[in-house]
Design a protein around this motif. Structure first.
Motif, PDB file in Angstrom:
ATOM      1  N   ILE A  24       0.834  -1.199   0.000  1.00  0.00           N
ATOM      2  CA  ILE A  24       0.000   0.000   0.000  1.00  0.00           C
ATOM      3  C   ILE A  24       0.876   1.259   0.000  1.00  0.00           C
ATOM      4  O   ILE A  24       1.987   1.262   0.530  1.00  0.00           O
ATOM      5  CB  ILE A  24      -0.954  -0.020   1.224  1.00  0.00           C
ATOM      6  N   CYS A  25       0.394   2.310  -0.635  1.00  0.00           N
ATOM      7  CA  CYS A  25       0.985   3.655  -0.548  1.00  0.00           C
ATOM      8  C   CYS A  25       2.459   3.703  -0.909  1.00  0.00           C
ATOM      9  O   CYS A  25       3.254   4.364  -0.244  1.00  0.00           O
ATOM     10  CB  CYS A  25       0.793   4.243   0.851  1.00  0.00           C
ATOM     11  N   VAL A  26       2.862   3.029  -1.989  1.00  0.00           N
ATOM     12  CA  VAL A  26       4.286   2.951  -2.311  1.00  0.00           C
ATOM     13  C   VAL A  26       4.906   4.317  -2.548  1.00  0.00           C
ATOM     14  O   VAL A  26       6.043   4.582  -2.135  1.00  0.00           O
ATOM     15  CB  VAL A  26       4.536   2.016  -3.513  1.00  0.00           C
ATOM     16  N   ALA A  27       4.177   5.213  -3.223  1.00  0.00           N
ATOM     17  CA  ALA A  27       4.778   6.495  -3.600  1.00  0.00           C
ATOM     18  C   ALA A  27       5.105   7.364  -2.396  1.00  0.00           C
ATOM     19  O   ALA A  27       6.023   8.185  -2.447  1.00  0.00           O
ATOM     20  CB  ALA A  27       3.856   7.241  -4.554  1.00  0.00           C
ATOM     21  N   SER A  28       4.360   7.191  -1.299  1.00  0.00           N
ATOM     22  CA  SER A  28       4.603   8.027  -0.120  1.00  0.00           C
ATOM     23  C   SER A  28       5.913   7.698   0.564  1.00  0.00           C
ATOM     24  O   SER A  28       6.463   8.514   1.297  1.00  0.00           O
ATOM     25  CB  SER A  28       3.447   7.871   0.884  1.00  0.00           C
ATOM     26  N   ARG A  29       6.448   6.505   0.324  1.00  0.00           N
ATOM     27  CA  ARG A  29       7.681   6.067   0.994  1.00  0.00           C
ATOM     28  C   ARG A  29       8.891   6.016   0.088  1.00  0.00           C
ATOM     29  O   ARG A  29      10.029   6.066   0.561  1.00  0.00           O
ATOM     30  CB  ARG A  29       7.486   4.664   1.598  1.00  0.00           C
ATOM     31  N   CYS A  30       8.654   5.893  -1.225  1.00  0.00           N
ATOM     32  CA  CYS A  30       9.737   5.446  -2.106  1.00  0.00           C
ATOM     33  C   CYS A  30      10.146   6.421  -3.200  1.00  0.00           C
ATOM     34  O   CYS A  30      11.199   6.224  -3.813  1.00  0.00           O
ATOM     35  CB  CYS A  30       9.334   4.130  -2.768  1.00  0.00           C
ATOM     36  N   ALA A  31       9.370   7.447  -3.501  1.00  0.00           N
ATOM     37  CA  ALA A  31       9.630   8.314  -4.657  1.00  0.00           C
ATOM     38  C   ALA A  31       9.779   9.759  -4.208  1.00  0.00           C
ATOM     39  O   ALA A  31       8.857  10.324  -3.611  1.00  0.00           O
ATOM     40  CB  ALA A  31       8.491   8.194  -5.676  1.00  0.00           C
ATOM     41  N   TRP A  32      10.932  10.365  -4.535  1.00  0.00           N
ATOM     42  CA  TRP A  32      11.251  11.707  -4.065  1.00  0.00           C
ATOM     43  C   TRP A  32      11.831  12.518  -5.228  1.00  0.00           C
ATOM     44  O   TRP A  32      12.863  12.158  -5.780  1.00  0.00           O
ATOM     45  CB  TRP A  32      12.252  11.638  -2.910  1.00  0.00           C
ATOM     46  N   VAL A  33      11.149  13.603  -5.589  1.00  0.00           N
ATOM     47  CA  VAL A  33      11.597  14.421  -6.714  1.00  0.00           C
ATOM     48  C   VAL A  33      11.732  15.881  -6.285  1.00  0.00           C
ATOM     49  O   VAL A  33      11.050  16.346  -5.371  1.00  0.00           O
ATOM     50  CB  VAL A  33      10.637  14.338  -7.920  1.00  0.00           C
ATOM     51  N   SER A  34      12.636  16.590  -6.973  1.00  0.00           N
ATOM     52  CA  SER A  34      12.804  18.018  -6.786  1.00  0.00           C
ATOM     53  C   SER A  34      13.279  18.591  -8.112  1.00  0.00           C
ATOM     54  O   SER A  34      13.640  17.835  -9.020  1.00  0.00           O
ATOM     55  CB  SER A  34      13.834  18.304  -5.680  1.00  0.00           C
TER      56      SER A  34
END
Length: 217
Positions: A24-34
């Motif tokens: 569940i909720c993979v993007a909240s833990r694994c994907a970081w962009v700037s």
């Protein structure tokens, strides 16, 4: 339990990630962009690597130096998969010895695909090749096509349940931040969200730049 495709667009300087998982909720833990770079952190995930990596990228540290620092600061890096792309399009990645089998990696110019608990180790290469197939398309579309190709190639051994699509360019806020936190077909649901959002993306960006002339809808 996760596979991802991450890249920098050489035409626009944008950074983006498309990711999916049976969790569940993979993007909240694994994907970081700037607007200055990106970090992915997956397998047995340490979400702290994301904010720490973005902070290092803002200091001008290159992808290799950022990854080295992140791995030195996380408990038991053998359990981690991580990638970093910097403002120059340099790519650095790590897939630890304890990554869930089958783990795979495929690197391309300014892009990286990573996965674990895959049906076979060719899934990341299928993602990379789909991403690179049409460089004229918007970055978000190319990333999503890469994710779809990973699913078509076999994906992971479990059923995917969450997915995310994130792009940053120019601003401190992401210009694309779409996520499906739980669904029986999360990549299809993410495609539906992107197809709905894509025609309106420029209008939402214009509201930040020029609110007096931005369209209202």
């Amino acid at each position: 339990m996760t596979y991802s495709i991450a890249a920098r667009c050489p035409q626009t300087g944008a950074f983006g990630i498309a990711i999916t998982s049976s969790s569940i909720c993979v993007a909240s833990r694994c994907a970081w962009v700037s607007p200055l770079g990106l970090v992915t952190t997956q397998n047995v995930t340490d979400p702290a690597l994301g904010p720490a990596g973005l902070a290092l990228l803002r200091q001008g540290i290159g992808a290799g130096g950022v990854l080295t620092t992140l791995l030195a600061g996380t408990p038991e890096p053998a359990f981690r998969q991580a990638s970093v792309i910097d403002r120059y399009g340099q790519v650095a990645w790590h897939s630890g010895a304890e990554a869930l089998p089958i783990a795979g990696v495929a690197e391309g110019p300014g892009c990286i695909a990573l996965g674990n608990l895959l049906t076979h180790d060719g899934v990341p290469a299928a993602m990379r090749d789909a991403f690179l197939a049409d460089p004229a398309l918007p970055l978000a579309e190319r990333l999503l096509r890469g994710l779809e190709a990973g699913l078509e190639a076999g994906g992971e051994t479990g059923d995917e349940h969450s997915a995310g699509l994130h792009v940053a360019r120019t601003y401190d806020w992401p210009v694309v931040d779409l996520r499906v936190d739980w669904d029986e077909a999360p990549i299809a649901a993410l495609r539906a969200l992107w197809d709905r959002y894509a025609p309106e993306q420029a209008a939402f960006e214009s509201r930040a730049r020029a609110p007096a002339t931005a369209p209202a809808f």
